[in-house]
Write a protein that holds these residues in place. Structure first.
Motif, PDB file in Angstrom:
ATOM      1  N   LEU A  78      55.477  18.020  22.055  1.00 24.52           N
ATOM      2  CA  LEU A  78      54.205  18.158  21.350  1.00 24.52           C
ATOM      3  C   LEU A  78      53.923  19.635  21.133  1.00 24.52           C
ATOM      4  CD1 LEU A  78      51.518  17.020  20.218  1.00 24.52           C
ATOM      5  CD2 LEU A  78      50.613  17.082  22.562  1.00 24.52           C
ATOM      6  N   TYR A  79      53.804  20.014  19.869  1.00 22.32           N
ATOM      7  CA  TYR A  79      53.466  21.399  19.529  1.00 22.32           C
ATOM      8  C   TYR A  79      52.136  21.412  18.792  1.00 22.32           C
ATOM      9  CZ  TYR A  79      53.325  25.995  17.493  1.00 22.32           C
ATOM     10  OH  TYR A  79      52.911  27.259  17.148  1.00 22.32           O
ATOM     11  N   THR A  80      51.141  22.121  19.327  1.00 19.59           N
ATOM     12  CA  THR A  80      49.813  22.193  18.722  1.00 19.59           C
ATOM     13  C   THR A  80      49.285  23.620  18.808  1.00 19.59           C
ATOM     14  OG1 THR A  80      48.733  21.630  20.823  1.00 19.59           O
ATOM     15  CG2 THR A  80      49.250  19.807  19.329  1.00 19.59           C
ATOM     16  N   SER A  81      48.219  23.884  18.087  1.00 17.68           N
ATOM     17  CA  SER A  81      47.567  25.193  18.154  1.00 17.68           C
ATOM     18  C   SER A  81      46.130  25.061  17.640  1.00 17.68           C
ATOM     19  CB  SER A  81      48.336  26.212  17.302  1.00 17.68           C
ATOM     20  OG  SER A  81      48.311  25.828  15.927  1.00 17.68           O
ATOM     21  N   PRO A  82      45.237  25.989  18.049  1.00 19.01           N
ATOM     22  CA  PRO A  82      45.468  27.018  19.060  1.00 19.01           C
ATOM     23  C   PRO A  82      45.311  26.433  20.453  1.00 19.01           C
ATOM     24  CG  PRO A  82      43.219  27.161  18.280  1.00 19.01           C
ATOM     25  CD  PRO A  82      43.882  26.057  17.473  1.00 19.01           C
ATOM     26  N   HIS A  83      45.515  27.244  21.473  1.00 17.23           N
ATOM     27  CA  HIS A  83      45.268  26.780  22.831  1.00 17.23           C
ATOM     28  C   HIS A  83      43.824  27.103  23.211  1.00 17.23           C
ATOM     29  CE1 HIS A  83      46.556  31.022  23.331  1.00 17.23           C
ATOM     30  NE2 HIS A  83      45.698  31.044  24.336  1.00 17.23           N
ATOM     31  N   LEU A  84      43.306  26.402  24.202  1.00 20.37           N
ATOM     32  CA  LEU A  84      41.952  26.654  24.669  1.00 20.37           C
ATOM     33  C   LEU A  84      41.934  27.590  25.873  1.00 20.37           C
ATOM     34  CD1 LEU A  84      40.249  23.149  24.350  1.00 20.37           C
ATOM     35  CD2 LEU A  84      40.011  25.113  22.841  1.00 20.37           C
ATOM     36  N   LYS A  85      42.720  27.284  26.889  1.00 18.68           N
ATOM     37  CA  LYS A  85      42.713  28.065  28.130  1.00 18.68           C
ATOM     38  C   LYS A  85      44.031  28.791  28.374  1.00 18.68           C
ATOM     39  CE  LYS A  85      38.632  26.963  29.960  1.00 18.68           C
ATOM     40  NZ  LYS A  85      37.598  27.963  30.264  1.00 18.68           N
ATOM     41  N   ASP A  86      45.113  28.048  28.273  1.00 18.55           N
ATOM     42  CA  ASP A  86      46.434  28.528  28.673  1.00 18.55           C
ATOM     43  C   ASP A  86      47.357  28.480  27.465  1.00 18.55           C
ATOM     44  OD1 ASP A  86      49.057  28.809  29.736  1.00 18.55           O
ATOM     45  OD2 ASP A  86      48.481  27.853  31.616  1.00 18.55           O
ATOM     46  N   PHE A  87      48.003  29.581  27.157  1.00 21.53           N
ATOM     47  CA  PHE A  87      48.932  29.634  26.036  1.00 21.53           C
ATOM     48  C   PHE A  87      49.918  28.469  26.044  1.00 21.53           C
ATOM     49  CE2 PHE A  87      53.369  30.757  25.172  1.00 21.53           C
ATOM     50  CZ  PHE A  87      53.321  30.873  23.790  1.00 21.53           C
TER      51      PHE A  87
END
Length: 429
Positions: free
Chosen positions: A77-86
């Protein structure tokens, strides 16, 4: 380098869209192809589903990953952006990529970065694709970062393309009409690859039909495959009845992602699974879908979608940040019982702020704030803009201070909402 040193290097050396905005956007795929050459074409070594759209693509990506994992597949699973952790951006079966893998990858390829000079997003795509290929995933769910046609993820040839909602966002890069924006999203439609469109709309339908025709790509619309018969929204989840075109149904389906907008996303997941089954390459049972949707957040780690942060006082957060997203948030607020409404709001400076402010309820009490990124609009400037729309409230230098003030002011039975930007929500979830 340590993990922190590695991230510091990347943030310092490579443009990062969610921090600096349009300056990080590359209007071609040259860097991505150069990275793939260095990495020996990892994007050709795993199957994928490609998901684009203005709103809904993140939730749909996470749901799709949860369903395929429940069906027994090893799922990237590849998503963006992150919320807390890259590392939230890159997962396999819900588990984030390790810190050491990130460090090793950067150490191994740093010299190539210096020559190619990729953006932060391009680099991250390279890392994700390399990781999925190395770990031999059965399938990877790849969320588009921005647009579609020129997005770094658009080098893959997926098993299925999905395009969710089309609305106004990033108009400085994608165009200022729905037709133009749809044209950029339609850029992920590829020759002979089936494409599923979540929402049929007069302004965009022809764009998709023409692109699919030119590419000889089979085109489907969710509403032609799945009908939602009944919905009962609750604070923590949703209860739905869905019927397939062939009259196979799911009754009293529970999804742990509440919010009106998830209804459309859930219907798209059912339609996508029906298509995958018809292709004969993947087998996804109704029970796998039904079980997976009850635990999407547990399986994938998804946060920030009409998320309950506390009960006393009642605090909800949502990452919706454009016109369509805010309208969906307001539907959810309207369905939530409360006495007084407190709105902790912050935005980024390249959005259509005035349109967003014009939609917000005038009777609410506002707490204007600024996320800790360069793109964030100053809280005092936001307060002045809001006043022109008859929205009243105080300004706070940080999200934490704004939420603390809202909690202090809230009475029994009140509702506090936190949103306006992904980066505001990131500081509270």
């Amino acid at each position: 380098m340590t993990y922190k040193e590695t991230l510091d290097y990347l943030f310092a050396q490579l443009p990062m869209f969610h921090r600096i905005g349009a300056a990080a956007y590359k209007a071609n795929l040259d860097n991505t192809y150069a990275l793939m050459d260095v990495l020996k074409q990892p994007h050709t070594k795993f199957k994928s589903i490609h998901i684009a759209g203005t709103n809904g693509k993140g939730s749909t990506s996470h749901m799709m990953a949860a369903v395929l994992q429940e069906a027994g597949y090893k799922v990237g699973l590849y998503t963006s952006p992150h919320l807390k952790d890259f590392r939230e951006r890159i997962r396999i079966n819900g588990k984030m990529i390790s810190q050491q893998k990130v460090v090793d990858f950067v150490g191994k390829h740093k010299k190539h970065f210096d020559k190619i000079q990729p953006s932060f997003f391009e680099w991250t795509v390279g890392l994700a694709f390399d990781y999925f290929a190395e770990k031999k995933v059965d399938i990877a769910i790849i969320e588009v970062g921005l647009g579609g046609r020129l997005d770094s993820t658009n080098i893959i040839t997926p098993e299925l393309s999905i395009i969710t909602n089309i609305s106004f966002d990033h108009t400085n890069l994608l165009g200022n009409t729905l037709e133009a924006i749809a044209g950029e999203k339609a850029g992920i439609i590829k020759t002979d690859v089936p494409c599923l469109i979540s929402e049929r709309a007069t302004e965009t339908e022809t764009v998709f039909i023409n692109k699919a025709t030119n590419e000889a790509a089979p085109l489907f619309f969710t509403e032609d495959l799945v009908k939602v018969k009944a919905v009962k929204q609750q604070i923590k989840n949703a209860k739905l009845n869905l019927v397939y075109k062939n009259n196979i149904s799911s009754k009293n389906l529970f999804c742990d992602l509440p919010g009106n907008y998830q209804t459309k996303n859930i219907a798209t997941i059912y339609a996508a699974c029906a298509l995958l089954n018809s292709f004969g390459k993947f087998s996804v049972s109704l029970s796998a879908i039904e079980i997976a949707l009850t635990k999407v957040t547990e399986t994938t780690g998804l946060k920030g979608r009409w998320q309950l942060l506390s009960n006393k006082p009642l605090v909800m957060a949502d990452t919706g940040h454009n016109e369509a997203g805010i309208k969906e948030v307001l539907k959810n607020i309207k369905q939530t019982p409360y006495k007084n409404l407190h709105m902790v709001i912050g935005v980024v400076n390249d959005k259509d702020v005035n349109t967003m402010l014009s939609l917000l309820p005038k009777k609410a009490i506002y707490y204007f704030c600024k996320a800790s990124i360069p793109r964030a609009l100053n809280e005092n400037e936001l307060q002045l803009l809001a006043a022109k729309h008859k929205l009243k409230g105080a300004a706070f230098a940080t999200v934490k201070d704004a939420l603390a003030a809202a909690k202090k002011a809230a009475l029994k039975g009140d509702l506090i909402f936190v949103g306006g930007s992904t980066f505001i929500v990131a500081e509270v979830v």
